[in-house]
Design a protein around this motif. Structure first.
Motif, short mmCIF file in Angstrom:
data_model
loop_
_atom_site.label_atom_id
_atom_site.label_comp_id
_atom_site.label_asym_id
_atom_site.label_seq_id
_atom_site.Cartn_x
_atom_site.Cartn_y
_atom_site.Cartn_z
N SER A 124 77.31 93.04 46.39
CA SER A 124 78.55 92.32 46.10
C SER A 124 78.85 91.38 47.26
CB SER A 124 79.70 93.29 45.91
OG SER A 124 79.45 94.16 44.82
N SER A 125 79.26 90.16 46.93
CA SER A 125 79.59 89.16 47.95
C SER A 125 81.02 88.69 47.75
CB SER A 125 78.62 87.98 47.86
OG SER A 125 78.64 87.39 46.56
N GLY A 126 81.75 88.58 48.88
CA GLY A 126 83.12 88.07 48.85
C GLY A 126 83.19 86.74 49.55
N GLY A 127 83.83 85.76 48.91
CA GLY A 127 83.78 84.40 49.42
C GLY A 127 85.13 83.82 49.81
N ARG A 128 85.05 82.72 50.53
CA ARG A 128 86.25 81.96 50.87
C ARG A 128 86.90 81.40 49.61
NH1 ARG A 128 85.88 77.59 55.67
NH2 ARG A 128 86.78 79.22 56.99
N ASP A 129 86.12 81.26 48.53
CA ASP A 129 86.65 80.77 47.25
C ASP A 129 87.51 81.81 46.53
OD1 ASP A 129 84.70 82.58 46.40
OD2 ASP A 129 83.35 81.04 45.58
N GLY A 130 87.63 83.04 47.11
CA GLY A 130 88.45 84.08 46.52
C GLY A 130 87.72 84.93 45.49
N ASN A 131 86.48 84.57 45.20
CA ASN A 131 85.72 85.31 44.19
C ASN A 131 84.85 86.39 44.81
OD1 ASN A 131 86.72 83.71 42.11
ND2 ASN A 131 85.04 82.23 42.26
N ILE A 132 84.57 87.41 44.00
CA ILE A 132 83.61 88.45 44.34
C ILE A 132 82.52 88.42 43.27
CG2 ILE A 132 83.23 90.94 44.64
CD1 ILE A 132 86.32 91.07 45.28
N LEU A 133 81.28 88.29 43.71
CA LEU A 133 80.15 88.25 42.77
C LEU A 133 79.28 89.47 42.96
CD1 LEU A 133 79.01 84.50 43.13
CD2 LEU A 133 80.72 85.46 41.58
N ASN A 134 78.85 90.06 41.86
CA ASN A 134 77.87 91.15 41.89
C ASN A 134 76.50 90.59 41.53
OD1 ASN A 134 79.87 92.94 42.53
ND2 ASN A 134 79.90 94.00 40.56
N HIS A 135 75.56 90.70 42.48
CA HIS A 135 74.21 90.17 42.28
C HIS A 135 73.24 91.34 42.09
CE1 HIS A 135 75.65 86.36 44.23
NE2 HIS A 135 76.33 87.20 44.99
N ASP A 136 72.57 91.38 40.95
CA ASP A 136 71.49 92.34 40.74
C ASP A 136 70.21 91.70 41.25
OD1 ASP A 136 69.41 93.96 39.77
OD2 ASP A 136 70.55 94.54 37.99
N VAL A 137 69.73 92.21 42.38
CA VAL A 137 68.62 91.53 43.07
C VAL A 137 67.28 91.69 42.34
CG1 VAL A 137 69.78 91.75 45.30
CG2 VAL A 137 68.12 93.51 44.61
N ARG A 138 67.25 92.50 41.28
CA ARG A 138 65.99 92.74 40.56
C ARG A 138 65.70 91.68 39.51
NH1 ARG A 138 67.47 98.31 37.95
NH2 ARG A 138 69.14 96.87 37.31
#
Length: 341
Positions: free
Chosen positions: A125-139
């Motif tokens: 999970s990544s949290g950004g300055r844009d206010g969003n949180i993204l969940n990345h499935d690295v597979r």
């Protein structure tokens, strides 16, 4: 003033100290991680340095190449620690294999820098300055499996619960959000299950209690100065303690009912607390600027702190597991003759 005593000795001096030239003084970033492989990662400008405490070996990962870019977050995978996620000031998440020192992939999705990363199995999970949180499935190729929109300012803290079912996030909007999580595609709620508006400043410090799994500890900035405890099932406030100073990070002991907090203006210290009484039992001083970053060793006994004074300090602060023998901690301050860079 300390009002309680510990049953064990905790040295007031760090066991080791390393130079970290160029360590950014930025409350919203997360530049320190200690992997299950016992490797410490620290981001210094455009590079990430991997330090092996046993051998003293240092590996440099050149994460970004453009002159004005920098690394804004790092986090080891919680299973094995063979991979590390690196967030950049341009909104990229990179995945590196630290054994081969190869970049495996880069993942886009944020409109601004990524201040925080946290793993849940194969999802980062990544949290950004844009206010969003993204969940990345690295597979998988189409790596974004969920987008969490709930913060209106920069996301500066993320912590998955030990069950992997709840993600806690803190932001510069003074909010704490709790999200229903899953590592399977298509089962994500993209709005918060609970939103908490109890803090008066940015919420940088988050820590899930290891022995009361629904208890979340939070800590906030200079205008707030409190550590608060919440029931994560419903967001109920359980306790609030005014520390008198900016709260930067929280780490729980895995063996005792204790937690360690790190602080900025004005004490630049680390504080060890008994839980749930929140009696302060030890204050560790030595850093000369705010202690922005904390990470705990795989064994749980040691914590490394990173501060705006451009040093890393290693503290033998938590009780060992009952099966282990307590080792003597050298009280003499050791400053490494080798800077990380």
């Amino acid at each position: 003033a300390q009002t309680a005593k510990l049953s064990r000795h905790v040295s007031s001096m760090p066991e080791k100290m390393l130079d970290a030239p160029g360590l950014l003084d930025d409350y919203y970033l997360n530049l320190l991680s200690w992997g299950q492989n016992n490797i410490v990662a620290i981001a210094l400008g455009s590079d990430v340095y991997l330090w092996n405490p046993k051998s003293g070996k240092i590996i440099e990962i050149p994460a970004v190449e453009e002159e004005n870019e920098y690394v804004s977050s790092v986090n080891f995978t919680n299973e094995g620690g063979a991979h590390i996620a690196i967030g950049t000031s341009t909104g990229l998440v990179q995945l590196w294999d630290i054994t081969t020192q190869k970049k495996l992939r880069k993942m886009r999705g944020h409109a601004g820098r990524i201040g925080v990363l946290n793993w849940n199995k194969h999802v980062v999970s990544s949290g950004g300055r844009d206010g969003n949180i993204l969940n990345h499935d690295v597979r998988i190729g189409q790596h974004i499996v969920a987008t969490y929109t709930g913060h209106v300012q920069e996301v500066c803290s993320l912590k998955w619960s030990s069950s992997g079912r709840t993600l806690a996030s803190g932001g510069n909007d003074n909010q704490v959000n709790l999200w229903e999580g899953s590592t399977s595609e298509g089962f994500e709620r993209t709005t918060p299950r609970v939103t908490i508006n109890e803090h008066q400043a940015a919420v940088k410090a988050l820590g899930w209690c290891p022995f009361e799994h629904n208890v979340l500890a939070t800590g906030a900035g200079t205008a707030d100065r409190t550590i608060k405890f919440f029931n994560a099932m419903n967001g109920t406030l359980l306790n609030s303690v005014d520390t008198g100073t900016q709260v930067c990070a929280i780490e729980w002991s895995r063996t005792e009912k204790e937690l360690l907090s790190s602080h900025g203006y004005t004490t630049n210290s680390l504080c060890l607390w008994k839980y749930p009484s929140m009696t302060k039992v030890k204050e560790l001083r030595g850093h000369t600027k705010r202690v922005l970053y904390l990470a705990q060793s795989p064994g749980g006994e040691m914590v490394v702190s990173g501060a705006a004074d451009e040093t890393l300090r290693f503290w033998n602060v938590f009780a060992p597991k009952a099966t282990k023998t307590i080792k003597e901690v050298p009280s003499k301050l050791y400053r490494s003759s080798r800077a990380i860079r």
